[in-house]
Motif scaffolding. Structure first.
Motif, PDB file in Angstrom:
ATOM      1  N   LEU A 175      22.059  -8.340 -81.705  1.00  0.00           N
ATOM      2  CA  LEU A 175      22.028  -8.581 -83.297  1.00  0.00           C
ATOM      3  C   LEU A 175      23.412  -8.747 -83.672  1.00  0.00           C
ATOM      4  O   LEU A 175      24.323  -7.988 -83.541  1.00  0.00           O
ATOM      5  CB  LEU A 175      21.146  -7.276 -83.745  1.00  0.00           C
ATOM      6  N   ILE A 176      23.633  -9.910 -84.272  1.00  0.00           N
ATOM      7  CA  ILE A 176      24.787 -10.379 -85.013  1.00  0.00           C
ATOM      8  C   ILE A 176      24.698 -10.337 -86.490  1.00  0.00           C
ATOM      9  O   ILE A 176      23.931 -10.759 -87.123  1.00  0.00           O
ATOM     10  CB  ILE A 176      25.313 -12.063 -84.665  1.00  0.00           C
TER      11      ILE A 176
ATOM     12  N   ILE B 104      19.828 -12.759 -82.255  1.00  0.00           N
ATOM     13  CA  ILE B 104      19.336 -12.924 -83.576  1.00  0.00           C
ATOM     14  C   ILE B 104      20.572 -12.639 -84.779  1.00  0.00           C
ATOM     15  O   ILE B 104      21.333 -11.603 -84.475  1.00  0.00           O
ATOM     16  CB  ILE B 104      18.239 -11.880 -84.050  1.00  0.00           C
ATOM     17  N   ALA B 105      20.957 -13.764 -85.349  1.00  0.00           N
ATOM     18  CA  ALA B 105      22.020 -13.361 -86.455  1.00  0.00           C
ATOM     19  C   ALA B 105      21.619 -13.590 -87.777  1.00  0.00           C
ATOM     20  O   ALA B 105      20.801 -14.220 -88.067  1.00  0.00           O
ATOM     21  CB  ALA B 105      22.955 -14.592 -86.066  1.00  0.00           C
ATOM     22  N   LEU B 106      22.357 -12.408 -88.456  1.00  0.00           N
ATOM     23  CA  LEU B 106      22.149 -12.514 -89.918  1.00  0.00           C
ATOM     24  C   LEU B 106      23.777 -12.718 -90.709  1.00  0.00           C
ATOM     25  O   LEU B 106      24.545 -11.898 -90.411  1.00  0.00           O
ATOM     26  CB  LEU B 106      21.436 -11.400 -90.489  1.00  0.00           C
ATOM     27  N   THR B 107      23.587 -14.029 -91.253  1.00  0.00           N
ATOM     28  CA  THR B 107      24.984 -14.326 -92.029  1.00  0.00           C
ATOM     29  C   THR B 107      25.014 -14.534 -93.475  1.00  0.00           C
ATOM     30  O   THR B 107      23.763 -15.189 -94.032  1.00  0.00           O
ATOM     31  CB  THR B 107      25.411 -15.731 -91.463  1.00  0.00           C
ATOM     32  N   LEU B 108      25.709 -13.695 -94.079  1.00  0.00           N
ATOM     33  CA  LEU B 108      25.763 -13.472 -95.527  1.00  0.00           C
ATOM     34  C   LEU B 108      26.634 -14.582 -96.176  1.00  0.00           C
ATOM     35  O   LEU B 108      27.862 -14.899 -95.600  1.00  0.00           O
ATOM     36  CB  LEU B 108      26.034 -12.415 -96.173  1.00  0.00           C
ATOM     37  N   HIS B 109      26.471 -15.420 -97.368  1.00  0.00           N
ATOM     38  CA  HIS B 109      27.275 -15.711 -98.066  1.00  0.00           C
ATOM     39  C   HIS B 109      27.094 -15.554 -99.530  1.00  0.00           C
ATOM     40  O   HIS B 109      26.358 -14.734 -99.911  1.00  0.00           O
ATOM     41  CB  HIS B 109      27.402 -17.448 -97.610  1.00  0.00           C
ATOM     42  N   GLY B 110      27.900 -16.243-100.341  1.00  0.00           N
ATOM     43  CA  GLY B 110      28.077 -15.382-101.762  1.00  0.00           C
ATOM     44  C   GLY B 110      26.794 -15.520-102.595  1.00  0.00           C
ATOM     45  O   GLY B 110      26.442 -14.783-103.148  1.00  0.00           O
ATOM     46  N   ARG B 111      26.045 -16.372-102.407  1.00  0.00           N
ATOM     47  CA  ARG B 111      24.621 -16.487-103.164  1.00  0.00           C
ATOM     48  C   ARG B 111      23.358 -17.114-102.214  1.00  0.00           C
ATOM     49  O   ARG B 111      22.345 -17.612-102.410  1.00  0.00           O
ATOM     50  CB  ARG B 111      24.410 -17.680-104.173  1.00  0.00           C
TER      51      ARG B 111
ATOM     52  N   LEU C 132      18.245  -3.271 -94.023  1.00  0.00           N
ATOM     53  CA  LEU C 132      17.789  -4.063 -93.029  1.00  0.00           C
ATOM     54  C   LEU C 132      18.126  -4.178 -91.523  1.00  0.00           C
ATOM     55  O   LEU C 132      17.573  -4.158 -90.547  1.00  0.00           O
ATOM     56  CB  LEU C 132      17.129  -5.601 -93.462  1.00  0.00           C
ATOM     57  N   ILE C 133      19.264  -4.343 -91.380  1.00  0.00           N
ATOM     58  CA  ILE C 133      20.051  -4.174 -90.165  1.00  0.00           C
ATOM     59  C   ILE C 133      19.965  -2.984 -89.607  1.00  0.00           C
ATOM     60  O   ILE C 133      19.618  -3.005 -88.370  1.00  0.00           O
ATOM     61  CB  ILE C 133      21.676  -4.555 -90.494  1.00  0.00           C
ATOM     62  N   ALA C 134      20.066  -1.764 -90.367  1.00  0.00           N
ATOM     63  CA  ALA C 134      19.995  -0.339 -89.852  1.00  0.00           C
ATOM     64  C   ALA C 134      18.428  -0.384 -89.421  1.00  0.00           C
ATOM     65  O   ALA C 134      18.216   0.292 -88.354  1.00  0.00           O
ATOM     66  CB  ALA C 134      20.153   0.553 -90.803  1.00  0.00           C
ATOM     67  N   GLN C 135      17.280  -1.076 -90.139  1.00  0.00           N
ATOM     68  CA  GLN C 135      15.911  -0.637 -89.906  1.00  0.00           C
ATOM     69  C   GLN C 135      15.721  -1.531 -88.573  1.00  0.00           C
ATOM     70  O   GLN C 135      14.797  -0.897 -87.868  1.00  0.00           O
ATOM     71  CB  GLN C 135      15.090  -1.175 -90.900  1.00  0.00           C
ATOM     72  N   TRP C 136      16.239  -2.594 -88.212  1.00  0.00           N
ATOM     73  CA  TRP C 136      15.882  -3.520 -87.213  1.00  0.00           C
ATOM     74  C   TRP C 136      16.667  -3.504 -85.953  1.00  0.00           C
ATOM     75  O   TRP C 136      16.344  -4.177 -84.970  1.00  0.00           O
ATOM     76  CB  TRP C 136      15.926  -5.033 -87.737  1.00  0.00           C
ATOM     77  N   ARG C 137      17.785  -2.962 -86.103  1.00  0.00           N
ATOM     78  CA  ARG C 137      18.600  -2.671 -84.752  1.00  0.00           C
ATOM     79  C   ARG C 137      18.130  -2.356 -83.666  1.00  0.00           C
ATOM     80  O   ARG C 137      18.102  -2.983 -82.549  1.00  0.00           O
ATOM     81  CB  ARG C 137      20.024  -2.151 -85.234  1.00  0.00           C
TER      82      ARG C 137
END
Length: 431
Positions: free
Chosen positions: A309-310, A349-356, A294-299
């Motif tokens: 985009l973060i 706009i920031a997308l942050t991942l964590h374990g779950r 999605l990062i590649a699609q929306w960048r």
């Protein structure tokens, strides 16, 4: 009147109040009756003793004394027999006389203009009254405790079928087409009638859900063909070198909209089939894989709008190991990124991942506080003046999360913007 207590608590309270009323009435009646009878007996006894003393006086037997716990007075009597001032005003009949800490029963008679008074210490009477009050109070408390206990037992017995029926209705299996009816398990009483009503309601609900799934499935399936035609036409147009830059951007926009519509159709189709298909047969993807896709699609769209985009990958390995339903995860994360792009004009706009799970943050216009709780309802939009959206994106996110056992929450950003956090709890479908 609206009661906040449960039905079982109301039954116990009703028993306790009824018992308190009945026991209290009996207690008051017993005390009043005993007090009345004892007063009558004492009055009769004192009257008899006074008549005996009056007889003794008529024969001038002044040596005759009252009983040990009695005091005898009369007008102008010799010595201690003289009528004291504190009882001279009393009318003929029965009275209570108080002298400091002591109290007496008094019988007053008037014969030939002379007042006669016989007083008797009522200590024994008061002791009997206290004993009677103690017995009645203990009986009242025991009756109240027994009523609460019996009310608790009765409430459990009465509420047992209601609680069982509520659990059966609440169970998700009752919405399945092969779920057994509820009514045969209950007697032909009010609870049985309630079970029959639930059977009828659940039957209509099953039919409505079946029609909805069939409609969603059919529509989603039929939309695939025209969407494929549109996508193919866009590809052919983009291959035409005669297109100028402005036309090419429009065709690319149409192609992107077709892709989004195809993903949406696939999501609706998956939701319609989720209870009929084997979860192990659905496509799976990791959180990291979906995020990078999605990062590649929306960048491009995000940066072309002048936004930053973060992307912050997860620090542990769970995001790259645990696999989820790919279609649903793409729909949830994609809709949140699309929503952030739609309502953000400057900033990031920031997308942050964590374990779950993951977090999507933006510095956009934000959502008014009065609409924040309703944002996950269908057709609710944060700002009615922006764009042509129908307000279905967040509703779809909520629906997918409920379906998969995930959770999504919304909180404001300072000084403005939104923060969406999605926690991907285990559903038994990932591996």
């Amino acid at each position: 009147m609206e009661f906040k207590q449960s039905l079982a608590q109301r039954i116990i309270i009703a028993f306790a109040l009824m018992s308190a009323l009945v026991a209290g009435s009996f207690a008051v009646g017993i005390i009043s009756t005993v007090h009345f009878i004892e007063e009558k007996l004492i009055s009769a006894g004192l009257g008899g003793d006074l008549n005996r003393l009056l007889l003794a006086e008529s024969v001038s037997d002044w040596s005759h004394r009252p009983k040990q716990d009695q005091l005898f007075y009369f007008s102008n009597g010799p010595g201690d027999f003289d009528l004291p001032p504190d009882i001279r005003h009393l009318e003929p009949g029965f009275h209570e006389v108080f002298r400091g800490p002591l109290s007496y029963h008094a019988m007053i008679e008037v014969v030939d203009g002379r007042h006669y008074a016989l007083l008797q210490d009522q200590s024994d009477f008061e002791e009997r009254e206290r004993l009677l009050f103690a017995v009645v109070l203990v009986g009242f408390v025991l009756a109240l405790a027994l009523a609460v206990f019996l009310g608790w037992i009765l409430a459990r017995r009465v509420m047992a079928p209601v609680v069982r029926l509520a659990r059966q209705v609440r169970h998700r299996d009752q919405l399945l087409g092969l779920a057994p009816p509820l009514a045969p398990d209950y007697a032909a009483d009010e609870v049985g009638e309630l079970a029959v009503a639930f059977d009828a309601t659940l039957g209509r609900l099953r039919q409505a859900l079946t029609r909805e799934r069939m409609f969603t499935s059919d529509v989603s399936h039929e939309l695939r063909t025209p969407l494929m035609v549109l996508a193919s036409s866009c590809e052919l147009l983009l291959e035409n070198p005669a297109l100028d830059q402005r036309a090419r951007r429009q065709v690319e926009r149409i192609a992107r909209a077709c892709e989004e519509m195809r993903d949406l159709v696939q999501t609706f189709l998956m939701l319609a089939r989720t209870q009929r298909e084997d979860p192990t047969m659905t496509p799976k993807a990791t959180l990291t894989g979906v995020a990078e896709q999605l990062i590649a699609q929306w960048r491009g769209p995000i940066e072309s709008k002048g936004l930053e985009l973060i992307y912050k990958p997860a620090e542990d390995d769970q995001a790259s190991e645990i696999r989820y339903n790919a279609t649903f995860l793409l729909a949830v994360m994609g809709n949140l990124l699309r929503n952030a792009l739609h309502y953000t004009d400057q900033g990031f706009i920031a997308l942050t991942l964590h374990g779950r799970g993951f977090v999507v943050e933006d510095s956009g216009v934000g959502i008014p506080e009065e609409k924040r709780e309703a944002m996950f309802e269908p057709f609710v939009r944060g700002n009615e003046q922006r764009g042509e959206g129908l307000g279905l994106g967040l509703s779809l996110v909520q629906r997918i999360c409920v379906n998969q056992g995930w959770t999504v929450s919304l909180s404001p950003m300072e000084p403005n913007g939104c923060r969406f956090e999605v926690n991907l709890a285990p559903t038994g479908n990932e591996r």
